[in-house]
Design a protein around this motif. Sequence first.
Motif, PDB file in Angstrom:
ATOM      1  N   LEU A 263     -11.429  -4.279  -1.083  1.00  0.00           N
ATOM      2  CA  LEU A 263     -10.306  -5.198  -1.280  1.00  0.00           C
ATOM      3  C   LEU A 263      -8.978  -4.455  -1.401  1.00  0.00           C
ATOM      4  O   LEU A 263      -7.978  -4.869  -0.807  1.00  0.00           O
ATOM      5  CB  LEU A 263     -10.535  -6.044  -2.540  1.00  0.00           C
ATOM      6  N   LEU A 264      -8.952  -3.378  -2.165  1.00  0.00           N
ATOM      7  CA  LEU A 264      -7.713  -2.626  -2.360  1.00  0.00           C
ATOM      8  C   LEU A 264      -7.245  -2.002  -1.047  1.00  0.00           C
ATOM      9  O   LEU A 264      -6.069  -2.098  -0.688  1.00  0.00           O
ATOM     10  CB  LEU A 264      -7.894  -1.551  -3.432  1.00  0.00           C
ATOM     11  N   ALA A 265      -8.167  -1.386  -0.319  1.00  0.00           N
ATOM     12  CA  ALA A 265      -7.797  -0.785   0.975  1.00  0.00           C
ATOM     13  C   ALA A 265      -7.293  -1.859   1.938  1.00  0.00           C
ATOM     14  O   ALA A 265      -6.286  -1.654   2.633  1.00  0.00           O
ATOM     15  CB  ALA A 265      -8.989  -0.039   1.570  1.00  0.00           C
ATOM     16  N   ALA A 266      -7.963  -2.997   1.984  1.00  0.00           N
ATOM     17  CA  ALA A 266      -7.545  -4.078   2.879  1.00  0.00           C
ATOM     18  C   ALA A 266      -6.159  -4.594   2.498  1.00  0.00           C
ATOM     19  O   ALA A 266      -5.337  -4.892   3.378  1.00  0.00           O
ATOM     20  CB  ALA A 266      -8.570  -5.216   2.843  1.00  0.00           C
TER      21      ALA A 266
ATOM     22  N   GLN B 112     -10.698   2.656  -7.280  1.00  0.00           N
ATOM     23  CA  GLN B 112      -9.268   2.934  -7.130  1.00  0.00           C
ATOM     24  C   GLN B 112      -9.062   4.332  -6.549  1.00  0.00           C
ATOM     25  O   GLN B 112      -8.226   4.534  -5.664  1.00  0.00           O
ATOM     26  CB  GLN B 112      -8.552   2.837  -8.483  1.00  0.00           C
ATOM     27  N   THR B 113      -9.820   5.294  -7.031  1.00  0.00           N
ATOM     28  CA  THR B 113      -9.697   6.674  -6.556  1.00  0.00           C
ATOM     29  C   THR B 113     -10.007   6.770  -5.066  1.00  0.00           C
ATOM     30  O   THR B 113      -9.378   7.542  -4.341  1.00  0.00           O
ATOM     31  CB  THR B 113     -10.627   7.599  -7.366  1.00  0.00           C
TER      32      THR B 113
ATOM     33  N   LEU C  49       4.035   3.018   4.725  1.00  0.00           N
ATOM     34  CA  LEU C  49       4.636   2.660   3.451  1.00  0.00           C
ATOM     35  C   LEU C  49       3.872   3.328   2.304  1.00  0.00           C
ATOM     36  O   LEU C  49       2.674   3.116   2.138  1.00  0.00           O
ATOM     37  CB  LEU C  49       4.600   1.137   3.253  1.00  0.00           C
ATOM     38  N   PRO C  50       4.538   4.180   1.506  1.00  0.00           N
ATOM     39  CA  PRO C  50       3.862   4.782   0.355  1.00  0.00           C
ATOM     40  C   PRO C  50       3.400   3.701  -0.619  1.00  0.00           C
ATOM     41  O   PRO C  50       4.115   2.728  -0.875  1.00  0.00           O
ATOM     42  CB  PRO C  50       4.944   5.671  -0.272  1.00  0.00           C
TER      43      PRO C  50
ATOM     44  N   LYS D  51      -8.004   8.030  -0.096  1.00  0.00           N
ATOM     45  CA  LYS D  51      -8.354   8.493   1.255  1.00  0.00           C
ATOM     46  C   LYS D  51      -7.354   7.989   2.288  1.00  0.00           C
ATOM     47  O   LYS D  51      -7.195   8.591   3.337  1.00  0.00           O
ATOM     48  CB  LYS D  51      -9.762   8.022   1.642  1.00  0.00           C
ATOM     49  N   LEU D  52      -6.691   6.882   1.991  1.00  0.00           N
ATOM     50  CA  LEU D  52      -5.675   6.353   2.898  1.00  0.00           C
ATOM     51  C   LEU D  52      -4.437   7.245   2.841  1.00  0.00           C
ATOM     52  O   LEU D  52      -4.115   7.800   1.794  1.00  0.00           O
ATOM     53  CB  LEU D  52      -5.288   4.922   2.504  1.00  0.00           C
ATOM     54  N   ASP D  53      -3.736   7.362   3.955  1.00  0.00           N
ATOM     55  CA  ASP D  53      -2.498   8.139   3.978  1.00  0.00           C
ATOM     56  C   ASP D  53      -1.453   7.496   3.085  1.00  0.00           C
ATOM     57  O   ASP D  53      -1.377   6.270   2.972  1.00  0.00           O
ATOM     58  CB  ASP D  53      -1.950   8.221   5.406  1.00  0.00           C
TER      59      ASP D  53
END
Length: 188
Positions: free
Chosen positions: A44-47, A90-91, A61-62, A95-97
Amino acid sequence: VSFQNVPSGMYNSMISPLRNLTFTGALWYQGETNTGRPNEYEELLAAMIIDWREKLADKELPFFIVQLANFMQTHPEPVESNWAALREAQTKALKLDQVGMAVTIDIGLADDIHPKNKQEVGRRLALLALAGSYGKNVSSSAPVFQNYIIKGDKMELDFDKMNGLVPAIIQDNETCKVLMLGFMNREA
């Protein structure tokens, strides 16, 4: 029924109207509502991060996350914890930029779900933004566990982003059991 209890209510009322604005970064301070379903949170967080970047037309976008702070009773031995599982989820977003995390495990309270020291949370987010959005050379990350190696009766832990810190190990001399692993400045 209020908008926050309707599917997509918060998004449509609070996020969607921001689509035509320009942002330097996003701060995300949420998670405790998801502790009942920590296995879903990573996806969910990555999406959400990917979706916001798409909607805001900025694929780089940071995005800075506030780690779920410590809360609830402590235990002398490890136990299963949805709070710990959510922190792990969360950690994994790191892995996402262009994603950073303000670690807050040390400033929460066992009897209060929201850390009282908001100034320190803000300082840690500011350091992430200075490094991630503005390219400043500041120490903005806590040490990040990378790997372990077992050598006989010892275990070596490998951390990234030490930023001048050295391990500080507190050990019970009678049992040789490690009680706490922390970090301190090299100068200390």
